[in-house]
Design a protein around this motif. Structure first.
Motif, mmCIF file in Angstrom:
data_model
loop_
_atom_site.group_PDB
_atom_site.id
_atom_site.type_symbol
_atom_site.label_atom_id
_atom_site.label_comp_id
_atom_site.label_asym_id
_atom_site.label_seq_id
_atom_site.Cartn_x
_atom_site.Cartn_y
_atom_site.Cartn_z
ATOM 1 N N ALA A 69 0.923 -1.085 0.100
ATOM 2 C CA ALA A 69 -0.056 0.243 -0.045
ATOM 3 C C ALA A 69 0.743 1.313 0.011
ATOM 4 O O ALA A 69 0.586 2.298 -0.673
ATOM 5 N N LYS A 70 2.099 1.360 0.706
ATOM 6 C CA LYS A 70 2.813 2.432 0.641
ATOM 7 C C LYS A 70 3.911 2.691 -0.587
ATOM 8 O O LYS A 70 4.206 3.807 -0.774
ATOM 9 N N ILE A 71 4.122 1.511 -1.087
ATOM 10 C CA ILE A 71 5.406 1.603 -2.196
ATOM 11 C C ILE A 71 4.764 1.011 -3.741
ATOM 12 O O ILE A 71 4.842 1.684 -4.516
ATOM 13 N N VAL A 72 4.157 0.046 -3.658
ATOM 14 C CA VAL A 72 3.824 -1.051 -4.945
ATOM 15 C C VAL A 72 2.837 -0.097 -5.418
ATOM 16 O O VAL A 72 2.937 0.300 -6.872
ATOM 17 N N LYS A 114 9.932 -5.945 -5.406
ATOM 18 C CA LYS A 114 9.220 -7.162 -4.936
ATOM 19 C C LYS A 114 10.394 -7.969 -4.883
ATOM 20 O O LYS A 114 10.422 -9.031 -3.974
ATOM 21 N N TYR A 115 11.527 -7.840 -5.587
ATOM 22 C CA TYR A 115 12.634 -8.808 -5.492
ATOM 23 C C TYR A 115 13.503 -8.447 -4.190
ATOM 24 O O TYR A 115 13.995 -9.409 -3.282
ATOM 25 N N LEU A 116 13.509 -7.220 -3.924
ATOM 26 C CA LEU A 116 14.027 -6.641 -2.515
ATOM 27 C C LEU A 116 13.327 -7.385 -1.544
ATOM 28 O O LEU A 116 13.857 -7.573 -0.545
ATOM 29 N N GLU A 117 12.111 -7.351 -1.462
ATOM 30 C CA GLU A 117 11.238 -7.694 -0.468
ATOM 31 C C GLU A 117 11.438 -9.090 -0.030
ATOM 32 O O GLU A 117 11.212 -9.589 1.111
ATOM 33 N N LYS A 118 11.552 -9.992 -1.003
ATOM 34 C CA LYS A 118 11.708 -11.351 -0.639
ATOM 35 C C LYS A 118 13.255 -11.813 -0.302
ATOM 36 O O LYS A 118 13.390 -12.940 0.083
ATOM 37 N N MET A 119 14.044 -10.765 -0.410
ATOM 38 C CA MET A 119 15.435 -11.222 0.060
ATOM 39 C C MET A 119 15.511 -11.397 1.638
ATOM 40 O O MET A 119 14.713 -10.866 2.240
ATOM 41 N N PRO A 120 16.513 -12.279 2.070
ATOM 42 C CA PRO A 120 16.672 -12.638 3.716
ATOM 43 C C PRO A 120 16.887 -11.445 4.158
ATOM 44 O O PRO A 120 16.558 -11.420 5.432
ATOM 45 N N LEU A 141 3.557 3.177 -7.010
ATOM 46 C CA LEU A 141 4.399 3.212 -8.235
ATOM 47 C C LEU A 141 3.552 2.822 -9.326
ATOM 48 O O LEU A 141 3.418 3.249 -10.453
ATOM 49 N N ALA A 142 2.527 1.788 -9.093
ATOM 50 C CA ALA A 142 1.460 1.354 -10.031
ATOM 51 C C ALA A 142 0.955 2.387 -10.567
ATOM 52 O O ALA A 142 0.684 2.375 -11.769
ATOM 53 N N LEU A 143 0.306 3.306 -9.855
ATOM 54 C CA LEU A 143 -0.733 4.023 -10.169
ATOM 55 C C LEU A 143 0.091 5.412 -10.948
ATOM 56 O O LEU A 143 -0.386 5.922 -11.903
ATOM 57 N N SER A 144 1.246 5.575 -10.371
ATOM 58 C CA SER A 144 2.175 6.589 -11.204
ATOM 59 C C SER A 144 2.492 6.008 -12.638
ATOM 60 O O SER A 144 2.402 6.699 -13.454
ATOM 61 N N ALA A 145 3.152 4.720 -12.647
ATOM 62 C CA ALA A 145 2.970 4.180 -13.980
ATOM 63 C C ALA A 145 1.848 4.462 -14.953
ATOM 64 O O ALA A 145 1.780 4.452 -16.122
ATOM 65 N N LEU A 146 0.577 4.066 -14.105
ATOM 66 C CA LEU A 146 -0.571 4.321 -15.300
ATOM 67 C C LEU A 146 -0.850 5.757 -15.409
ATOM 68 O O LEU A 146 -1.238 5.994 -16.714
ATOM 69 N N CYS A 147 -0.666 6.753 -14.591
ATOM 70 C CA CYS A 147 -0.798 8.042 -15.012
ATOM 71 C C CYS A 147 0.169 8.481 -16.264
ATOM 72 O O CYS A 147 -0.138 9.067 -17.239
ATOM 73 N N PHE A 148 1.503 8.229 -16.185
ATOM 74 C CA PHE A 148 2.468 8.227 -17.245
ATOM 75 C C PHE A 148 2.006 7.557 -18.585
ATOM 76 O O PHE A 148 2.564 7.977 -19.766
ATOM 77 N N ALA A 149 1.309 6.456 -18.753
ATOM 78 C CA ALA A 149 0.798 5.657 -19.611
ATOM 79 C C ALA A 149 -0.300 6.426 -20.262
ATOM 80 O O ALA A 149 -0.304 6.462 -21.487
ATOM 81 N N ILE A 150 -1.046 6.934 -19.455
ATOM 82 C CA ILE A 150 -2.237 7.727 -19.931
ATOM 83 C C ILE A 150 -1.610 9.025 -20.758
ATOM 84 O O ILE A 150 -1.908 9.481 -21.929
ATOM 85 N N CYS A 151 -0.467 9.666 -20.261
ATOM 86 C CA CYS A 151 0.257 10.571 -20.682
ATOM 87 C C CYS A 151 0.692 10.377 -22.092
ATOM 88 O O CYS A 151 0.755 10.984 -23.160
ATOM 89 N N SER A 152 1.409 9.245 -22.170
ATOM 90 C CA SER A 152 1.869 8.708 -23.303
ATOM 91 C C SER A 152 0.671 8.376 -24.636
ATOM 92 O O SER A 152 0.982 8.724 -25.745
#
Length: 207
Positions: free
Chosen positions: A4-7, A137-143, A10-21
Motif C-alpha cells: 500500500a505504501k510503495i507498490v 518485489k525482489y528486494l522484499e523477498k531477500m533474506p 508506483l503502479a498508479l504513477s506508471a498508469l498516469c504516465f501511460a495515459i500521458c503517453s
C-alpha cells in the motif's frame, strides 16, 4: 503494508504516465481538455510520489544507517538522470521548422505533428516505474530484508525491559529482570549502610 505504501503508488504513477503517453498520440483533443487532463495527472503523480517517498524512507529506517544514505543518494541520482534524459530526448527530437503565429501555410511545421520526444519520455518513465515495482518485489523477498522488517516490527529491547511480556509475566526474561532489580536495590541498601557506618565512626572534637 509495504504494498500500500510503495507498490500501489508506483503502479498508479506508471498508469498516469501511460495515459500521458497515450494522449501524445491523440490529436483530436481540444487544448483546454488536454491541459485539464495533464494538470490532474501532474497533481496525481505528485501526491503519489510524496506518499511513496514516505514509504521508502520508512522502510529504509528499519535498516542500518548506511541504507538511509543510499536512499538519499539514489533520489539525487534519479533527479539528475531524469533531467539528463529530458535534455537528450529533446536535443535528439526531429525538428521540421519554426511555427509562427501568422499564416500557418507559410510555416514548415505542422501543429498536429506527433511529438515523439514527449512520447519517448513518458514511455521511458512508465517502463522505469514498472521495473522499480519488480525490483522492489525482489528486494522484499531477500533474506536480509525479511530479517530487518521482522526486527523492525518487534518491540524494542527497552520497551521489553520496562514493560515485560504482558501476556505471560512469569517468563524467564521477566524473572531475570526482577532478580536484577532486587540485586540492584540490595546493593544500594548495603552501600547506604556502609556510608552511615563510616560517618558514625568519625571521631568528634570532644573525643
Amino acid at each position: 503494508s509495504l504494498n500500500a505504501k510503495i507498490v500501489w503508488p508506483l503502479a498508479l504513477s506508471a498508469l498516469c504516465f501511460a495515459i500521458c503517453s497515450l494522449f501524445v498520440l491523440v490529436h483530436d483533443v481540444t487544448g483546454n481538455t488536454l491541459f485539464g487532463i495533464t494538470l490532474m495527472l501532474t497533481v496525481g503523480t505528485g501526491m503519489l510520489a510524496a506518499f511513496q517517498g514516505g514509504g521508502v524512507v520508512g522502510l529504509a529506517a528499519m535498516f542500518p544507517p548506511q541504507c538511509m544514505n543510499a536512499v538519499m543518494t539514489g533520489q539525487a541520482a534519479a533527479g539528475f538522470t531524469i533531467a539528463t534524459m529530458n535534455f537528450v530526448i529533446t536535443a535528439a527530437a526531429k525538428r521540421t521548422g519554426t511555427c509562427s503565429d501568422d499564416d500557418v501555410a507559410d510555416d514548415d511545421c505542422s501543429y498536429d505533428e506527433t511529438s515523439y520526444s514527449a512520447l519517448a519520455f513518458f514511455l521511458l518513465d512508465t517502463i522505469v516505474l514498472l521495473i522499480c515495482i519488480l525490483g522492489f518485489k525482489y528486494l522484499e523477498k531477500m533474506p536480509i530484508t525479511e530479517h530487518y522488517i521482522s526486527k523492525g516490527t518487534e518491540p524494542s529491547t527497552l520497551s521489553k525491559s520496562l514493560l515485560g511480556d504482558i501476556s505471560n509475566p512469569l517468563t524467564a526474561d521477566n524473572l531475570a529482570i526482577a532478580n536484577s532489580s532486587k540485586k540492584t536495590a540490595g546493593d544500594d541498601q548495603d552501600q547506604n549502610e556502609r556510608s552511615i557506618s563510616a560517618v558514625s565512626d568519625v571521631p568528634t572534637s570532644k573525643d
